[in-house]
Design a protein around this motif. Structure first.
Motif, PDB file in Angstrom:
ATOM      1  N   PRO A 168     -12.763  -0.210   5.831  1.00  0.00           N
ATOM      2  CA  PRO A 168     -11.709  -0.035   4.814  1.00  0.00           C
ATOM      3  C   PRO A 168     -12.197  -0.459   3.432  1.00  0.00           C
ATOM      4  O   PRO A 168     -13.100  -1.274   3.292  1.00  0.00           O
ATOM      5  N   ARG A 212      -5.381   0.516  -0.508  1.00  0.00           N
ATOM      6  CA  ARG A 212      -6.316   0.318   0.595  1.00  0.00           C
ATOM      7  C   ARG A 212      -6.576   1.670   1.238  1.00  0.00           C
ATOM      8  O   ARG A 212      -5.650   2.377   1.617  1.00  0.00           O
ATOM      9  N   ASN A 239       0.814  -1.207   0.000  1.00  0.00           N
ATOM     10  CA  ASN A 239       0.000   0.000   0.000  1.00  0.00           C
ATOM     11  C   ASN A 239       0.858   1.272   0.000  1.00  0.00           C
ATOM     12  O   ASN A 239       0.564   2.216  -0.721  1.00  0.00           O
ATOM     13  N   ARG A 256     -10.782  -0.983  -0.879  1.00  0.00           N
ATOM     14  CA  ARG A 256      -9.699  -1.023  -1.865  1.00  0.00           C
ATOM     15  C   ARG A 256     -10.196  -0.388  -3.156  1.00  0.00           C
ATOM     16  O   ARG A 256     -11.357  -0.537  -3.528  1.00  0.00           O
TER      17      ARG A 256
END
Length: 160
Positions: A96, A68, A28, A98
């Protein structure tokens, strides 16, 4: 299912797809460094007339990637630090998310602002005009304090 093959619906249009198993393998922190953010907005807004602006998030890498985000919201904007020009505040869900980018891909998000800020008043919500010079900021959600993942435009707000 591979990590970046199919993700949640994209308000910018269509399903998010990295088109590669490789997109989900990029750490990430590295993926975020591959992104650039550009805000396009008018330099002058008339109070009460909606003016459109566009936030473009671009993958500068020659390979697909997936990032993310700490929230379900993809992007955000504020005026002089007031999120969405609404002082009442809004906290998106902390779920969260993506988001995938094709190689050299661009995601574009559109918003509008009419030169006013919404405030909670004793008799309900009220809209207050913000005439003068103001800073409109667009950012990738969760990274609004990162100068690299946000962009600012100085806007003059005038009355007709």
């Amino acid at each position: 299912m591979k990590p970046a093959d199919v993700l949640s619906p994209d308000p910018a249009g269509g399903a998010e797809s990295g088109n590669s198993w490789f997109a989900g393998l990029v750490p990430n922190a590295v993926a975020l460094r591959c992104l650039s953010v550009e805000l396009r907005a008018p330099r002058k807004i008339v109070v009460g007339e909606s003016a459109a602006f566009v936030l473009r998030v671009r993958n500068r890498a020659p390979f697909p990637l997936s990032v993310r985000l700490p929230t379900s919201r993809l992007w955000g904007w504020d005026v002089d630090g007031i999120p969405d020009a609404d002082e009442r505040g809004f906290e998106p869900p902390k779920k969260p998310r993506r988001v995938a980018f094709r190689r050299h891909g661009v995601r574009q998000f559109e918003g509008t602002w009419d030169g006013q800020v919404r405030r909670g008043g004793t008799d309900g919500d009220e809209w207050q005009a913000l005439t003068g010079e103001h800073t409109l900021t667009g950012y990738l959600s969760g990274h609004e304090n990162s100068p690299k993942l946000q962009d600012d435009v100085e806007i003059l707000v005038v009355r007709r």
